[in-house]
Structures are given as structure tokens and as C-alpha cells.
Design a protein around this motif. Sequence first.
Motif, PDB file in Angstrom:
ATOM      1  N   LEU A 163       5.484  -0.493   9.916  1.00 29.04           N
ATOM      2  CA  LEU A 163       4.165  -0.988  10.291  1.00 29.04           C
ATOM      3  C   LEU A 163       4.112  -2.507  10.142  1.00 29.04           C
ATOM      4  O   LEU A 163       3.620  -3.222  11.014  1.00 29.04           O
ATOM      5  N   SER A 164       4.668  -2.986   9.033  1.00 24.94           N
ATOM      6  CA  SER A 164       4.649  -4.409   8.736  1.00 24.94           C
ATOM      7  C   SER A 164       5.435  -5.188   9.782  1.00 24.94           C
ATOM      8  O   SER A 164       5.008  -6.248  10.241  1.00 24.94           O
ATOM      9  N   VAL A 165       6.608  -4.666  10.199  1.00 24.05           N
ATOM     10  CA  VAL A 165       7.423  -5.359  11.192  1.00 24.05           C
ATOM     11  C   VAL A 165       6.672  -5.462  12.520  1.00 24.05           C
ATOM     12  O   VAL A 165       6.669  -6.508  13.167  1.00 24.05           O
ATOM     13  N   VAL A 166       5.996  -4.370  12.888  1.00 25.41           N
ATOM     14  CA  VAL A 166       5.242  -4.391  14.147  1.00 25.41           C
ATOM     15  C   VAL A 166       4.120  -5.434  14.083  1.00 25.41           C
ATOM     16  O   VAL A 166       3.916  -6.211  15.017  1.00 25.41           O
ATOM     17  N   GLU A 208       0.826  -1.199   0.000  1.00 26.28           N
ATOM     18  CA  GLU A 208       0.000   0.000   0.000  1.00 26.28           C
ATOM     19  C   GLU A 208       0.868   1.260   0.000  1.00 26.28           C
ATOM     20  O   GLU A 208       0.660   2.192  -0.788  1.00 26.28           O
ATOM     21  N   ASN A 209       1.873   1.276   0.874  1.00 23.08           N
ATOM     22  CA  ASN A 209       2.705   2.471   0.966  1.00 23.08           C
ATOM     23  C   ASN A 209       3.622   2.633  -0.243  1.00 23.08           C
ATOM     24  O   ASN A 209       3.976   3.757  -0.598  1.00 23.08           O
ATOM     25  N   ALA A 229      13.503   1.886  16.815  1.00 16.74           N
ATOM     26  CA  ALA A 229      14.720   1.878  16.002  1.00 16.74           C
ATOM     27  C   ALA A 229      14.386   2.167  14.547  1.00 16.74           C
ATOM     28  O   ALA A 229      15.067   2.953  13.869  1.00 16.74           O
ATOM     29  N   LEU A 230      13.322   1.544  14.057  1.00 19.80           N
ATOM     30  CA  LEU A 230      12.937   1.768  12.660  1.00 19.80           C
ATOM     31  C   LEU A 230      12.497   3.215  12.443  1.00 19.80           C
ATOM     32  O   LEU A 230      12.758   3.793  11.385  1.00 19.80           O
ATOM     33  N   ILE A 247       7.646   4.326   1.929  1.00 18.92           N
ATOM     34  CA  ILE A 247       7.810   2.867   1.888  1.00 18.92           C
ATOM     35  C   ILE A 247       8.333   2.370   3.236  1.00 18.92           C
ATOM     36  O   ILE A 247       7.867   1.368   3.767  1.00 18.92           O
ATOM     37  N   LEU A 248       9.300   3.101   3.789  1.00 23.09           N
ATOM     38  CA  LEU A 248       9.864   2.692   5.078  1.00 23.09           C
ATOM     39  C   LEU A 248       8.810   2.706   6.179  1.00 23.09           C
ATOM     40  O   LEU A 248       8.804   1.829   7.045  1.00 23.09           O
TER      41      LEU A 248
END
Lengths: 396, 312, 252
Positions: free
Chosen positions: C179-182, C133-134, C232-233, C173-174
Motif C-alpha cells: 500500500l505504501s509503495v503505491v 498501522e499494519n 509484483a508485490l 506487514i507486507l
Amino acid sequence: MTDASQTAAAPVPLSARLDRVGVVVALIAIVGMDWQPFATLKPNRLVSGQGLGLGSALPTFWAAIGIGILSLATILAVLRTGARLRLATGIVSLLMLALLIGLVPAHVVPPDNSFARVSPGAGFWLMALAFAVLTTDAIAKLKLGPLARLLLLAAAIAATALILGSGHWDGLSILKEYATNADKFWREGRQHILLAVASLAAAIVVGLPLGIACHRHATLRGVTLPVLNIIQTVPSMAMYGLMIVPLGLFAASFPIAAQLGIRGIGTAPALIALFLYSLLPVVANTVVGLAEVRRSVVEAAEGMGMTKHQRLMQVELPLALPVILTGIRIVLVQNIGLVTIAALIGGGGFGTFVFQGIGQAATDLVLLGAVPTIALAFTAAVLLDAVIELTERRRL
Amino acid sequence: MIELDHVSRRFGEQLAVDDVSFAVERGTITVIVGTSGSGKSTTLRMINRLIEPTSGTITIDGKDTTAVSGEELRRGIGYVIQGNGLFPHWTVARNIATVPTLLGWDSAKIARRVDELLALFSMKPEDFREKFPHQLSGGEQQRVGVARALAAEPGLLLMDEPFGALDPIIRAKAQEDLLAVQRRLGITVVLVTHDMEEAIHLGDRIAVMDGGKLLQYAPPAEILAKPAPGFVAKLVDGADRPFRLLSLAPVSSIVEPGTAEGPPILETATLRDALSELLWHRRDALPVTAADGSTRGKISLSNLVAHAGGAA
Amino acid sequence: MSRLIGPAARLSALALLLALVLRPDWFEPILKPFTENNAPAIYTQSSLLSLTLAHLGLVAVASVIGTALALVMGVFVTRPMGAEFLPLSRSLVNIGQTFPPVAVLALAVPVVGFGLKPTLIALVLYGLLPIFENTITGLKEVPENVVEAARGMGLSPQQQLFRVELPLALPVILAGIRLSVVINMGTATIGSTVAAKGLGEVIIAGLLTSNTAFILQGGIIVALLAVLLYDALSILENRIAKRTGRLAEVAG
């Protein structure tokens, strides 16, 4: 959208007459129809079963009709056709699949065998996926308005209810699973919705004023939003787990709380965890929504002698409404999913079936929990998206 | 009559408005002109107490503005801002009805008033009542903004850069509309702008501000002819100063007896228009007529030139 | 939301996390009161370090695969060649995000069995949605005139993509990756219910044996890990955003 190859001379090249999305849809549908079992027949609930192709799963007449209509739909999908026709093709195919799958049990299971289980196979699911994608693509390309989308949703719900009510699917294993769990299903369903909606309501009651206060006071905003962000980051299972401790202590020290049903496990910790998760979207979107109201509009309201309260109620909140509703949509959809995990701490909800199913390796039981959860979340999303769009209509 | 008496406003360390005093006559247009940061908007907003003065008093018709609550005060004063500030979620009619509703007028009276105002700004009520602001053109939005400010029949209208967001043609039209409406209703207007041209065109009096101080407060002709030395002089200085001066007076003010050849000029036209006509038709004099076509005399180039200079 | 927590809080959180994972026995006196019937206060079935590493490894692998897939798909649907898929992609992302992660996980089990596989599938499928999406949003938000200028200067489509569009879309994108990592951290925790190795195991063990000490231990480690990772991200994202000269508006 023009194809580079389309500028070439006379006969239109094949690639220009093909719909790219349709090609993908057709590939999935063909794999589903020709290489994967349409249904699975299991001697009983837990053992693995044998796959049945369309031909062997259905009476010849219906198999022929099914293959004919679904093949025709596949061809229509591949060709470059109008979005309306594609929508109709997708819907008819999905209805066809729904009809066909219901005919399988009677055909393959002898009437006196009550142990055998028939469930949709990979082929059914692939075809359903293919035609669902076709339908979705057509809806996206038609750019349907909010009311039209609501109408489609209502039609889909009505069709599902009609099929379920008619008993056409009663032979399928997921409905056999339902039949043995019917009371519990509705109880857990009520609990599921109650948890999702009650935590949302609490989050609105607390989050809206908090968001308004954050909008007005930068310092409060600077503290509140990061804290809520941290809460949102904590994985749900950890959150539910961590809720057990303080509530358990609370109940242990105040027996009256325990009598009221507040315990380390159950509804109370689930509600609180969900409430905490819900706060960030509500507060953050209230802040963003209010901040996005144009300065000149607020100033005009002030200049005409509206009180602070009148400004908020008549101008700022109505204008921030679509953004606030977006936060509420996020919360509701998120909560419907998160409630599932509350089953782990005895919170109930459809997750009960999911985790029981996982524990017993009973796929049908997993589906009995997962499918209604997805349906609920999907319905909530479509419904609120439409409402948001309706409230956005009159914006500058 | 509005009187500002030694009014100052401090924002933290900064003195935004520094000991400003002036009086605005009833039924006139006063334009406060200055660059951004001059304190002109702050001064305007202190009149309806959107900003409270740090010191000094402001009276309207002899009554101290702090005698009533800020909200009550503002409901009695029209207020128009740049970019119109219309409420995008309300119809034109409801926008115009804002203050009457706050004041608790009955709905029939409000509806009558809305139609009356729409008609006043040459918008057909039946076409415009139910429209939303985003369905209007920029000029229409601006007119609705002014209509809204006039809805509760205020005697005083405050305007903060009301034409700032409009393109030049619509802007000229909006200025004419304002002049016409002001004359017709006889209201008092205080308007803020950074545009000296606009100030000269609209103002009965002009207040020039810079660095929070009021530098000169005078009729436009005086500002042009005898600007205060320093900032004001620099502001009005420029090649077209004579033409600005000429644009302030009507032909009727220097009409001479006699006749002349050539296309006639209306006596209500400005001297600037007359000069333009004289130069274009290569004539020393042109006939002057009234609106009904009757001849009033002539206007001559030499007489006109005599009026175009500054203080000798 | 540049930094979630101040430097001091960040360091203490990190120290607490390391102590919890590397020296769990230190916490025995604190956790002991939460146990009943003399049950152990510290989880010893597997070492907490190995569980943490397995958990992080699972999230890392899933995030890398998910990011790669999402980037390729995102770039594809924003090129003229894939434009026909754009409306569909947006709808599918929208619909996909209404699927609860646990449902994706549970539905993967009948297809591939228990253990790591269903968890990995659920993580990849669910985690790629925000990145996809991003990526679309980021690429679509690149100002038209910048791309036009790049084209005008004779950059090839590849050069436009890699030198102009992707770098400009990077902050957005980052944000999607963060969001995806969380989300993946959370889904990996639930993965323990289908027997994937990870920190969820500690919490589940606590729930099954009514051992609140285990629940606390597992819960705090997972929570700290997720918050620190997110933080960190965010820092990384901010650094890059500052370099590209714009801040990601699409926050998580």
C-alpha cells in the motif's frame, strides 16, 4: 501496564512517576519554547524573514503569562496524571497558543506598515504539535464515545470560528493572504467540497448496486474488483492526465458537449477521475459488508417468508451498513485530498492556492490551500468515524 | 397433515434426497434424524420450499405447497434454525413481530401478540420487549427465536437443529419448553437433529435418514425395539438402549395394585426414573402416587425389567 | 486479491512499459495526432529512462526508510516498554492518514526548500503510516497462545519477536508495504511540482504547454509502472503468505 521497577521497595522510582508520552510531549514543547522562534517577521510577502522568540514577539506581560502557563502545562504533561486533567491541559495550552500568536503582529509591526508579514514560527508549530499530541493521547486514553468526540469536534470548530470571527488573527500573514483572496477562497472552497461530495454521491449511486450485484454473482465479482483495484493503483496525477484525452476528444466530436462545459480540462475530468477512484472502496466494502452478515440471519429472513427485496432492505443492508459506511469514509477523506491535485487540470478547489503558492514560493498561499484541506479531511474523518460507531452499537 | 410423496432433490450430480415419502399427523412432533449429509435438512427445507424438490410433491392439509408463492407459503409456517438467526439490529419485540408485520397486521394486534408470546416463554414483556438480541443469554435468544417463529400463529413449525448451539443444561430446558408449548398450542412440529437421544425424547414419530434415503419412519419405541437392520440398528445399538426404551413410557403404564414401602414415585415420571429410584433405594417395589398425593398402587422391579428388553 | 492481472496481460503490460521507456520514438505516429501547432510528440527534455529510474529510485529509498522507521516504531509500541504509546500511535496514524499527500509535500517545501528533499520527506512521512498501522495490527493479531507457547518453551523476548511474532505478522506487514509503495508512486509523481526529478515532469510539461501527447505518454508510463509494481508485490506477498500458512486479510 505495570512497570518492572515498580515492584522495588519504598520510594517510588522517578521513572514510575513520569508519563512516557508526556516526556516526549515535554521534549518537543521545550525545544519549541526555548530554541525555536515563536514567530517570523518578514518585511514583505516573499522574502525570508527573521525569527522572534517568545520574549521579543510579545509584550512582556503576555510573554510572562504565556511562558508561565505553557511551562506549567509541560510539567503537568510529564507527571503521571489523570487523562481528564491531561485533556484539559492540552486544550488550555492550545487555546493559549492561539491567543498568543494573535497578539504578535500588533506588538512587532508598526501600525502604518502594511507590507510586513508575521507568521507562526517553528517554535509555535512545535508547541502546537506537542500539545496536540497530548490532547490526542488523552482522548485516546479516555476512550471517548462517539457523541463525546462529536461534541469535542463541534467545540473545536466553534472555537476556531470564534477566533477567526473576532479578528484576533487578522494580523497574521495567512489571514492577510486570505483577505486578498477572500472571494476566490470561498469559491474554491465550494468547488472543493462539490467535487469531493459529488464524486462520492455518484460512486454511491453506482457502487452500491454494483456491490450488491457482485455479492450475488461470483463471476461479476471476480471481474469487477480486480479492475477497480487497478484503477485505484493508478497515481492521481496520471489519472487526471489520462482523463483529459477521452474528454477532449468527446468535446471535439460533439460540440454540444463542449457547450455544456465538458472539456478535456476542468471540472468534468476531475469529477470522472474522482468517481473512478471512489468506486473501489464503495463496491469492495459493500461486498465485504454483505458477506459478513451471518448465514443464519439471512436464512431466518428467508425462512420467514421475506422476499429477496425485503431481505436486502430490512436485514442485509442494515447489517452491512457499518462496513459500507467505512468505505464511504475512506472515499470522502481520500477525495478531499485528491481534489487538491485536480487544480493541476483546472478542476479548481483549494489545490489552486497550493500550486499557486508553490509556483510563487509563497508559503502563506500554500498554507491558505493546505490548512482548510486538512481541516476538511479531518472533520470528515471524525464525523464519519462517530457515525460508523453509532451504527455499530447494536451488533451481536 | 403434511404428506411428502416420492420427493427427491438433486444437487448437480449428487442425489441429496432420494425418493422420500412420509406423512406427518396434525398436532404431533416428527423428528428427522441422521448424520450430516443424510439429506435431513434438505428434506425439512423442501417443506417450506427454501429448497425446491427436483421431483415429487409435498402437500399440507391436502394443498400442494407449490399452489402459492414461496414467500406466501413460508409466512404461514414457523421456522427456527440453529444459532437462532435473530436479527441483531432489531429489538426482541420487532424480531417477534417480523412475520405479522410482513402479513400486514395492525400494530395494536402485533403488540398484543408479542407480549402474549413473551409471557408464554416466561419472559416478562416489559423487561424483554426493548432489549436487543446481544443483551440476551443463549437460552433467552433461543426462546425468542421460537417465539418469533410462532408469532403469526402457524399450524406448522419447522425446526432445523434448534438446540444445536446450546449447552446441555439450557438444552434440556429448551426441550421441555418446546414440549409444553407444543402440547398447549396443539401445533404440528417437524424437527431435524443429529442427536438420537433428542429424537427419542421429543418425537411422536422418528424418521431416520441416511444417504438421502428414508430408512425407517416409526414411533420411538418401535425404532428402539425393532430397528430396521443396518444403519438404524447401528444407530440405536448401544449399552443404554434399555434405558432409552424405559424413558419413553410413564410409570402409570405399568402400575400394579398393591402397596409398597419407601419414598413414593409420581405416576407421571418415566420408567427410567422409576428404575433409578428402585435401584438407589435397594427395593423391589415402591409406591406410586398421583400429583395430588393420593396413592395409585406400586411399581415393581420385576415388572419394570420385563418392559426394558427388545424383541424376544 | 491474489493476482490483479493474468500472466498474459502482465507480460504485455511489461512489454508496453519497456517499449514506452526505452524506444519512445516508436510511438511518435500514434501520439502525433494529439499535438497541436507542430509541437513535439515525444518528451525529450530528459530521457524517459533516466526519469523512470529517478522515480523508482526515489520511491525505493523512501520506502526503505519508511519501512525501517515503521517497523521499529511498530515493534516498540507493541512491547511492554512502549505500551503507553499504543493508543496515541493509533490515533496519530488515523489523523496522519487524513492529511492529503500533496499537503504534506507542500508544507515540507517552506521548511527544506524545493527539489528532492521535500518529496523524500513527504514520501517517508506519508508512506510509513500504512506500514506502521499494519505492523501494529499484524503483531497484535498473532494468537496469544502461540506467543505463550514460545514463552513456555523458553524463548527469550528477542527470540519470540524474531522467530515467532514477526514471521507470523509478515503477510500483514507486507500488505502495508505494498500500500505504501503505491501511495509513494503517486506522491513521487506530484513531487515534480516541487521540482523533484521524476515521471510527473512529463505530465506537468504536457499540462503547461497543452501538449496532450506528453500527458498521455507520462500518464501511461506512470500508470503501468504503478500497476505492475503493485502486482509484483502482491505476488511476492502471496508466496510468503502461503509459506507462513495464512493469508493477509488486511488488503490494500
